[in-house]
Scaffold this motif. Sequence first.
Motif, short mmCIF file in Angstrom:
data_model
loop_
_atom_site.label_atom_id
_atom_site.label_comp_id
_atom_site.label_asym_id
_atom_site.label_seq_id
_atom_site.Cartn_x
_atom_site.Cartn_y
_atom_site.Cartn_z
N LYS A 1 -28.79 21.50 9.13
CA LYS A 1 -28.01 22.73 8.97
C LYS A 1 -26.53 22.47 9.24
O LYS A 1 -25.65 22.98 8.54
CB LYS A 1 -28.53 23.81 9.90
CG LYS A 1 -29.84 24.41 9.48
CD LYS A 1 -30.28 25.45 10.50
CE LYS A 1 -31.61 26.07 10.16
NZ LYS A 1 -32.03 27.06 11.16
N GLU A 2 -26.23 21.68 10.27
CA GLU A 2 -24.84 21.33 10.57
C GLU A 2 -24.21 20.57 9.42
O GLU A 2 -23.06 20.83 9.05
CB GLU A 2 -24.76 20.51 11.86
CG GLU A 2 -25.01 21.31 13.11
CD GLU A 2 -24.96 20.45 14.36
OE1 GLU A 2 -24.45 19.30 14.32
OE2 GLU A 2 -25.45 20.92 15.41
N GLU B 1 -23.81 27.81 3.73
CA GLU B 1 -24.46 28.55 4.81
C GLU B 1 -25.88 28.90 4.37
O GLU B 1 -26.08 29.34 3.24
CB GLU B 1 -23.70 29.84 5.13
CG GLU B 1 -22.37 29.62 5.82
CD GLU B 1 -22.49 29.16 7.27
OE1 GLU B 1 -23.56 29.31 7.87
OE2 GLU B 1 -21.48 28.67 7.79
N SER B 2 -26.81 28.76 5.28
CA SER B 2 -28.18 29.14 4.99
C SER B 2 -28.26 30.65 4.87
O SER B 2 -27.74 31.38 5.71
CB SER B 2 -29.10 28.66 6.12
OG SER B 2 -30.41 29.13 5.94
N TYR C 1 -25.04 20.55 6.16
CA TYR C 1 -24.82 21.39 4.99
C TYR C 1 -23.71 22.42 5.23
O TYR C 1 -22.97 22.75 4.30
CB TYR C 1 -26.13 22.05 4.54
CG TYR C 1 -27.01 21.05 3.83
CD1 TYR C 1 -26.79 20.74 2.49
CD2 TYR C 1 -28.02 20.37 4.50
CE1 TYR C 1 -27.56 19.80 1.84
CE2 TYR C 1 -28.79 19.42 3.86
CZ TYR C 1 -28.55 19.14 2.53
OH TYR C 1 -29.31 18.19 1.89
N ARG C 2 -23.56 22.89 6.45
CA ARG C 2 -22.48 23.83 6.78
C ARG C 2 -21.15 23.10 6.88
O ARG C 2 -20.18 23.46 6.20
CB ARG C 2 -22.79 24.54 8.09
CG ARG C 2 -21.71 25.57 8.48
CD ARG C 2 -21.89 26.09 9.89
NE ARG C 2 -21.71 25.00 10.83
CZ ARG C 2 -22.56 24.72 11.82
NH1 ARG C 2 -23.64 25.43 12.03
NH2 ARG C 2 -22.32 23.70 12.63
N ASP C 3 -21.07 22.06 7.71
CA ASP C 3 -19.80 21.42 8.02
C ASP C 3 -19.31 20.47 6.93
O ASP C 3 -18.11 20.39 6.67
CB ASP C 3 -19.90 20.65 9.34
CG ASP C 3 -20.20 21.58 10.51
OD1 ASP C 3 -20.04 22.81 10.38
OD2 ASP C 3 -20.62 21.06 11.57
N GLY D 1 -20.04 22.84 3.21
CA GLY D 1 -19.53 24.21 3.18
C GLY D 1 -20.56 25.24 2.77
O GLY D 1 -20.21 26.30 2.25
N TYR E 1 -30.79 27.72 1.01
CA TYR E 1 -29.40 27.78 0.56
C TYR E 1 -29.38 28.24 -0.89
O TYR E 1 -30.13 27.75 -1.72
CB TYR E 1 -28.75 26.39 0.66
CG TYR E 1 -28.68 25.88 2.07
CD1 TYR E 1 -27.58 26.16 2.86
CD2 TYR E 1 -29.73 25.16 2.62
CE1 TYR E 1 -27.51 25.71 4.18
CE2 TYR E 1 -29.68 24.71 3.93
CZ TYR E 1 -28.58 24.99 4.69
OH TYR E 1 -28.52 24.55 5.99
#
Length: 126
Positions: free
Chosen positions: A20-21, A30-31, A23-25, A28, A42
């Motif tokens: 999750k980190e 967010e789930s 894919y977010r960081d 860009g 996503y």
Amino acid sequence: MLKDSTIMAVLPAKDISRAKEFYRDKLGLESTEAVEEDSALYRCGNGTSFLVYQTDNAGSAKNTQMGWETDNLEREMEDLRGRGVVFEDYDMPGLKTENGVATNDWGKSAWFLDSEGNILVLTQRG
């Protein structure tokens, strides 16, 4: 029938929090929701989506598992490199990259690994 159904890719993760980190960081993204406690969904363009779920089998595939089409590969690569994504270089029969990019008759592609060892690709049709 299936030809009219939306497709959802499914990717494994040994550590769902780490995934999750990433894919977010790094990407860009967010789930939007969790299907189960140890998963993340996503949503991307045109109704597409992918699920990341926790399993010990993550990182074992040696093939491309998922990809995105883009109309500007270099711009996407520059943005992702700025976020810390490292693109793979290949030199094997039928696939050679230069600065992370493979070019042939169908277009250009660049591969990278997610935090779980999944092989992902960006493609720009030529």
